[in-house]
Design an enzyme around this catalytic site. Structure first.
Site, PDB file in Angstrom:
ATOM      1  N   GLY A   9     -44.409  28.536  90.820  1.00 28.46           N
ATOM      2  CA  GLY A   9     -43.478  29.616  91.173  1.00 28.46           C
ATOM      3  C   GLY A   9     -43.946  30.920  90.566  1.00 28.46           C
ATOM      4  O   GLY A   9     -43.681  31.190  89.397  1.00 28.46           O
ATOM      5  N   VAL A  12     -41.713  36.960  89.501  1.00 29.78           N
ATOM      6  CA  VAL A  12     -41.941  37.657  88.230  1.00 29.78           C
ATOM      7  C   VAL A  12     -41.593  36.807  87.002  1.00 29.78           C
ATOM      8  O   VAL A  12     -42.318  36.827  85.990  1.00 29.78           O
ATOM      9  CB  VAL A  12     -41.226  39.036  88.224  1.00 29.78           C
ATOM     10  CG1 VAL A  12     -39.722  38.877  88.291  1.00 29.78           C
ATOM     11  CG2 VAL A  12     -41.636  39.851  87.025  1.00 29.78           C
ATOM     12  N   MET A  13     -40.529  36.001  87.076  1.00 29.97           N
ATOM     13  CA  MET A  13     -40.172  35.167  85.916  1.00 29.97           C
ATOM     14  C   MET A  13     -41.280  34.166  85.604  1.00 29.97           C
ATOM     15  O   MET A  13     -41.657  33.973  84.448  1.00 29.97           O
ATOM     16  CB  MET A  13     -38.866  34.394  86.177  1.00 29.97           C
ATOM     17  CG  MET A  13     -37.628  35.224  86.196  1.00 29.97           C
ATOM     18  SD  MET A  13     -37.251  35.959  84.600  1.00 29.97           S
ATOM     19  CE  MET A  13     -36.578  34.567  83.706  1.00 29.97           C
ATOM     20  N   GLY A  14     -41.785  33.532  86.667  1.00 29.00           N
ATOM     21  CA  GLY A  14     -42.834  32.537  86.481  1.00 29.00           C
ATOM     22  C   GLY A  14     -44.102  33.166  85.926  1.00 29.00           C
ATOM     23  O   GLY A  14     -44.704  32.651  84.977  1.00 29.00           O
ATOM     24  N   SER A 128     -33.027  32.493  79.734  1.00 29.23           N
ATOM     25  CA  SER A 128     -32.277  33.746  79.783  1.00 29.23           C
ATOM     26  C   SER A 128     -33.054  34.869  79.124  1.00 29.23           C
ATOM     27  O   SER A 128     -33.856  34.632  78.232  1.00 29.23           O
ATOM     28  CB  SER A 128     -30.931  33.582  79.094  1.00 29.23           C
ATOM     29  OG  SER A 128     -30.247  34.814  79.106  1.00 29.23           O
ATOM     30  N   GLY A 129     -32.771  36.072  79.565  1.00 30.71           N
ATOM     31  CA  GLY A 129     -33.428  37.241  78.975  1.00 30.71           C
ATOM     32  C   GLY A 129     -34.159  38.057  80.027  1.00 30.71           C
ATOM     33  O   GLY A 129     -34.823  39.033  79.696  1.00 30.71           O
ATOM     34  N   LYS A 183     -26.333  27.021  80.035  1.00 27.81           N
ATOM     35  CA  LYS A 183     -26.786  28.300  80.613  1.00 27.81           C
ATOM     36  C   LYS A 183     -25.685  28.900  81.501  1.00 27.81           C
ATOM     37  O   LYS A 183     -25.451  30.112  81.497  1.00 27.81           O
ATOM     38  CB  LYS A 183     -28.075  28.084  81.413  1.00 27.81           C
ATOM     39  CG  LYS A 183     -28.539  29.290  82.230  1.00 27.81           C
ATOM     40  CD  LYS A 183     -28.877  30.466  81.338  1.00 27.81           C
ATOM     41  CE  LYS A 183     -29.563  31.646  81.977  1.00 27.81           C
ATOM     42  NZ  LYS A 183     -29.233  32.075  83.284  1.00 27.81           N
ATOM     43  N   HIS A 186     -23.143  30.335  79.253  1.00 29.97           N
ATOM     44  CA  HIS A 186     -23.733  31.575  78.733  1.00 29.97           C
ATOM     45  C   HIS A 186     -23.499  32.718  79.721  1.00 29.97           C
ATOM     46  O   HIS A 186     -23.058  33.802  79.352  1.00 29.97           O
ATOM     47  CB  HIS A 186     -25.238  31.370  78.491  1.00 29.97           C
ATOM     48  CG  HIS A 186     -26.025  32.643  78.390  1.00 29.97           C
ATOM     49  ND1 HIS A 186     -26.374  33.378  79.508  1.00 29.97           N
ATOM     50  CD2 HIS A 186     -26.506  33.321  77.338  1.00 29.97           C
ATOM     51  CE1 HIS A 186     -27.032  34.458  79.126  1.00 29.97           C
ATOM     52  NE2 HIS A 186     -27.136  34.439  77.811  1.00 29.97           N
ATOM     53  N   ASN A 187     -23.778  32.477  80.980  1.00 27.83           N
ATOM     54  CA  ASN A 187     -23.603  33.528  81.980  1.00 27.83           C
ATOM     55  C   ASN A 187     -22.137  33.922  82.126  1.00 27.83           C
ATOM     56  O   ASN A 187     -21.822  35.099  82.290  1.00 27.83           O
ATOM     57  CB  ASN A 187     -24.157  33.087  83.341  1.00 27.83           C
ATOM     58  CG  ASN A 187     -25.669  33.107  83.369  1.00 27.83           C
ATOM     59  OD1 ASN A 187     -26.311  33.059  82.324  1.00 27.83           O
ATOM     60  ND2 ASN A 187     -26.249  33.171  84.552  1.00 27.83           N
ATOM     61  N   GLU A 190     -21.276  36.086  79.373  1.00 22.49           N
ATOM     62  CA  GLU A 190     -21.876  37.401  79.642  1.00 22.49           C
ATOM     63  C   GLU A 190     -20.938  38.236  80.545  1.00 22.49           C
ATOM     64  O   GLU A 190     -20.705  39.415  80.276  1.00 22.49           O
ATOM     65  CB  GLU A 190     -23.226  37.153  80.319  1.00 22.49           C
ATOM     66  CG  GLU A 190     -24.018  38.369  80.670  1.00 22.49           C
ATOM     67  CD  GLU A 190     -25.326  37.957  81.368  1.00 22.49           C
ATOM     68  OE1 GLU A 190     -26.022  37.043  80.886  1.00 22.49           O
ATOM     69  OE2 GLU A 190     -25.625  38.526  82.429  1.00 22.49           O
ATOM     70  N   TYR A 191     -20.379  37.617  81.569  1.00 24.29           N
ATOM     71  CA  TYR A 191     -19.403  38.316  82.418  1.00 24.29           C
ATOM     72  C   TYR A 191     -18.250  38.829  81.553  1.00 24.29           C
ATOM     73  O   TYR A 191     -17.775  39.943  81.714  1.00 24.29           O
ATOM     74  CB  TYR A 191     -18.795  37.354  83.453  1.00 24.29           C
ATOM     75  CG  TYR A 191     -19.545  37.163  84.748  1.00 24.29           C
ATOM     76  CD1 TYR A 191     -20.858  36.712  84.760  1.00 24.29           C
ATOM     77  CD2 TYR A 191     -18.921  37.387  85.973  1.00 24.29           C
ATOM     78  CE1 TYR A 191     -21.522  36.486  85.959  1.00 24.29           C
ATOM     79  CE2 TYR A 191     -19.576  37.178  87.177  1.00 24.29           C
ATOM     80  CZ  TYR A 191     -20.879  36.724  87.166  1.00 24.29           C
ATOM     81  OH  TYR A 191     -21.519  36.505  88.348  1.00 24.29           O
ATOM     82  N   LYS A 260     -23.623  36.983  91.243  1.00 24.76           N
ATOM     83  CA  LYS A 260     -24.481  36.000  91.907  1.00 24.76           C
ATOM     84  C   LYS A 260     -23.899  34.595  91.836  1.00 24.76           C
ATOM     85  O   LYS A 260     -24.438  33.672  92.429  1.00 24.76           O
ATOM     86  CB  LYS A 260     -25.896  36.021  91.309  1.00 24.76           C
ATOM     87  CG  LYS A 260     -26.648  37.299  91.707  1.00 24.76           C
ATOM     88  CD  LYS A 260     -28.133  37.081  91.911  1.00 24.76           C
ATOM     89  CE  LYS A 260     -28.840  36.987  90.605  1.00 24.76           C
ATOM     90  NZ  LYS A 260     -30.285  37.068  90.678  1.00 24.76           N
ATOM     91  N   ARG A 446      10.471  21.004  87.721  1.00 23.10           N
ATOM     92  CA  ARG A 446       9.747  20.010  88.508  1.00 23.10           C
ATOM     93  C   ARG A 446      10.609  18.773  88.745  1.00 23.10           C
ATOM     94  O   ARG A 446      10.612  18.172  89.813  1.00 23.10           O
ATOM     95  CB  ARG A 446       8.431  19.614  87.813  1.00 23.10           C
ATOM     96  CG  ARG A 446       7.422  20.759  87.722  1.00 23.10           C
ATOM     97  CD  ARG A 446       6.159  20.345  86.987  1.00 23.10           C
ATOM     98  NE  ARG A 446       5.376  19.375  87.731  1.00 23.10           N
ATOM     99  CZ  ARG A 446       5.044  18.180  87.290  1.00 23.10           C
ATOM    100  NH1 ARG A 446       5.411  17.789  86.089  1.00 23.10           N
ATOM    101  NH2 ARG A 446       4.337  17.368  88.044  1.00 23.10           N
TER     102      ARG A 446
END
Ligand code: 2AM
Length: 482
Positions: A9, A12-14, A128-129, A183, A186-187, A190-191, A260, A446
């Site tokens: 892959g 850019v990350m790869g 991440s990063g 992960k 983590h995201n 981050e939100y 996303k 109820r």
């Protein structure tokens, strides 16, 4: 020459991860679906390095030391399964496939199991990063088949970011889908952090009439104390950033936030597990509300409420209170995130490395902050800590900040400025510390309309039904739902 690891892959990350591995002395063999990108990479970005290339799955597998280690950085979903299937005929038992993409954790659970049956060790790792992290030190969150860890540990820990004390921001997270799960959380966090900071910005801007320079200075101060973090730091820099005409660029950006999906996954997962991760939920909903721009524009002229009400009082003191409120709300958000991970660990039988997770987030990733060092300490002191808020450091920190937190939310409400994340955090905090909540009334309702039964405080475990109206029956609704 045999390579230490293969990487598939070349987006850019790869590419950046390959160059990072190369910098640390590992020989990497690069491969990509569109094979022409391999040669282009070798002739450009990787020129002068020890990186080698392959032009087929077979060639890649032939060029790797055993047990083979192959990392995928391809689009999440079917591309990962397609590559795994293509690689399988060329692999031997004990070889390792690592998925470093943004895969949803149930896929990693499935892949670990399917590959284990074939004698292949699967690892799903959070990375991440962003591009910068991949190149110079990401936060890495690997989970999957634990037998793979000793083989990949030297590579992973040397390319990972380092915390200020030098510890690598990478450790084994847990079994099967645990790496991608952590992960995801983590995201979500981050939100939440981004939403909290944005609420503070709106109050500073609308309620206090601070200039962008003044706002930047407050964030700069905060970045030297308890709130020291990457997101506070970039907020300072963004607020200072001027467009060509001298105006702050951020003030010209359309106020609709994109997403996303990982924040949404976290919120949905928390609902599925019945864990009140309210702050991340609010952060996701706030992005949804932001994207209803046209409806908000119409509402702004028809819905009544305070407009242009300015804060009257000691601005400096209020700014200090805002910093304290932000800190307290952030503590709640991380406490909620850990509650969710604790429940998932129970549900899936994971042995989560709680202190290690805080350390992995301590550097390299978007939510990196000094504060994560305190979370690591809390879980190092008590690995089975029931709730982060019960740790004495965080208990004292919220106690100290709570007056400021209440003041901020009250003042913002008076000025008509929304604080969904700060407010939901305080509501959670107050809910958690109430031994009695009004759910007794909900149970009565109820039972009233649907004969759902209730338990008595004095006799929990025994379900009883009351004929509230005199004309309902005495039969409870154990077999149907209303
Ligand atoms: P490509 O260069 O051949 O498009 C990020 O998109 C990475 O994922 C790229 O390396 C891309 O390969 C790869 N990728 C995207 N979709 C893919 C698929 N369906 N099968 C294999 N690789 C894919």
């Amino acid at each position: 020459m045999s390579a230490d690891i293969g990487l598939i892959g070349l987006a850019v990350m790869g590419q950046n991860l390959i160059l990072n591995m190369n910098d640390h002395g590992f020989v990497v063999c690069a491969y990509n679906r569109t094979v022409s990108k391999v040669d282009r990479f070798l002739e450009n970005e990787a020129k002068g390095t020890k990186v080698i290339g392959a032009h087929s799955d077979e060639e890649l597998c032939a060029k790797l030391k055993k047990p083979r280690k192959i990392m995928l950085l391809v689009k999440a979903g079917s591309a990962v399964d397609a590559f795994i299937n293509n690689l399988l005929p060329h692999l031997d038992k004990g070889d390792i496939i690592i998925d470093g993409g943004n895969s949803h954790f149930p896929d990693s659970i499935r892949r670990t199991k399917e590959l284990e049956e074939k004698g292949i060790l699967f690892v799903g790792t959070g990375v991440s990063g962003g591009e910068e992290g991949a190149r110079h030190g990401p936060s890495l969150m690997p989970g999957g088949n634990p037998l793979a860890w000793p083989h990949i540990k030297p590579i992973f820990q040397s390319i990972a970011a380092k915390a200020p004390d030098g510890a690598p921001c990478c450790d084994w997270v847990g079994e099967n889908g645990a790496g991608h799960y952590v992960k995801m959380v983590h995201n979500g966090i981050e939100y939440g952090d981004m939403q909290l900071i944005s609420e503070i910005y709106q109050i500073m801007n609308e309620g206090l009439d601070l200039t962008y320079e003044e706002m930047a200075n407050v964030f700069d101060e905060w970045n030297k104390g308890d709130l020291d973090s990457y997101l506070i730091e970039i907020t300072r820099d963004i607020l200072k950033f001027k467009d060509k005409d001298g105006q702050p660029l951020v003030s010209k950006i359309l106020d609709t936030a994109g997403q996303k999906g990982t924040g949404k996954w976290t919120a949905i997962d928390s609902l599925d597990r019945g864990i009140p991760v309210t702050l991340i939920g609010e952060a996701v909903y706030s992005r949804c509300l932001s994207s209803l721009k046209e409806e908000r524009t119409r509402a702004s002229s028809v819905l009544d409420g305070p407009k242009n009400v300015k804060f009257q009082g000691d601005k400096k003191k209020f700014l200090d209170q805002m910093g304290q409120a932000l800190y307290a709300a952030k503590i709640v958000s991380y406490a909620q995130g850990y509650m969710l991970m604790r429940q998932a660990a129970k549900d899936y039988g994971w042995h989560l490395n709680n202190a290690g997770i805080a350390l992995m987030w301590r550097g390299g990733c978007i939510i990196r902050s000094a504060f994560l060092g305190k979370i690591r300490d809390a879980y190092t002191n008590k690995p089975d800590l029931e709730n982060l808020l019960f740790d004495s450091f965080f208990q004292k920190a919220t106690s100290k900040a709570q007056h400021a937190w209440r003041t901020l939310i009250g003042q913002a409400a008076i000025m008509g400025i929304p604080t969904p994340a700060h407010a939901t955090a305080l509501n959670f905090y107050d809910g958690l510390r109430h031994q009695l909540l009004p759910a007794n009334l909900i149970q009565a309702q109820r039972d009233y309309f649907g004969a759902h039964t209730y338990e008595l405080l004095t006799n929990p475990g025994q379900h009883v039904h009351t004929n509230w109206t005199g004309h309902g029956g005495d039969v409870s609704a154990s077999t149907y739902d209303v």
